[in-house]
Enzyme design. Structure first.
Site, short mmCIF file in Angstrom:
data_model
loop_
_atom_site.label_atom_id
_atom_site.label_comp_id
_atom_site.label_asym_id
_atom_site.label_seq_id
_atom_site.Cartn_x
_atom_site.Cartn_y
_atom_site.Cartn_z
N CYS A 92 1.02 -0.76 -0.27
CA CYS A 92 0.34 0.13 0.32
C CYS A 92 0.94 1.22 -0.32
CB CYS A 92 -0.97 0.12 1.00
SG CYS A 92 -1.41 1.36 1.06
N HIS A 110 -9.14 -4.28 -1.99
CA HIS A 110 -8.34 -3.25 -0.50
C HIS A 110 -8.65 -1.96 -0.45
CE1 HIS A 110 -3.96 -1.80 0.01
NE2 HIS A 110 -4.58 -0.95 -0.13
N GLU A 111 -9.17 -1.26 -1.76
CA GLU A 111 -9.69 0.30 -1.82
C GLU A 111 -10.64 -0.14 -1.12
OE1 GLU A 111 -7.44 1.94 -2.99
OE2 GLU A 111 -6.51 0.37 -3.57
N HIS A 171 -10.16 0.46 2.54
CA HIS A 171 -9.68 2.19 3.11
C HIS A 171 -11.07 2.35 3.40
CE1 HIS A 171 -5.62 2.81 2.34
NE2 HIS A 171 -5.32 1.48 1.44
#
Length: 141
Positions: free
Chosen positions: A88, A131-132, A135
């Site tokens: 990241c 993954h995003e 976030h």
């Protein structure tokens, strides 16, 4: 406009993103402009990575085309979680951490014109999107 990345700031990166509105679509443009400078090493970005606490992500597909998702939600997962390692940009370059992902996911989201979409993704694209979305949920690998 290119923006500075938020790095190693657990307070800003751990906040849960709030719903984006049509007034927030400048963030999509800023994310795409910022991604260009990391194009070779980055597969996606979330709004909190550039200091915006909104539920907006962008990702590159297998052909390298950039797509946006506004207020994305994973509505279905398929199969078992598998173990992988991810990097990241917010943690610094070349820092990989173990995580678990689904190979295939179904996501409900809006495009930048606020048209509702539902689409299924698999493989690396599904991994990047997970993954995003993490976030957006204040989760770091």
């Amino acid at each position: 406009m290119k923006r500075k990345l938020i790095e190693n700031d657990s307070f800003l990166l751990s906040r849960i993103g709030v719903e984006a509105t049509k007034d927030d679509m400048y963030i999509v443009t800023d994310l795409k402009d910022t991604l260009k400078q990391y194009n070779l090493i980055c597969g996606g970005m979330a709004a909190n990575m550039i200091g915006e606490n909104k539920r907006i992500i962008i990702y590159k597909d297998e052909k390298g085309k950039v797509h946006e998702m506004v207020n994305p939600v994973i509505v279905k997962t398929y199969g078992e979680l598998y173990k992988t390692k991810e990097a990241c940009l917010c943690l610094g370059k070349d820092i990989y951490r173990p995580t678990k992902r689904y190979h295939k996911i179904k996501v409900e989201y809006y495009d930048r014109f606020f048209n509702k979409r539902i689409k299924t993704f698999e493989g690396l694209t599904a991994q990047i999107i997970q993954h995003e979305i993490d976030h957006c949920n204040g989760i770091m690998i």
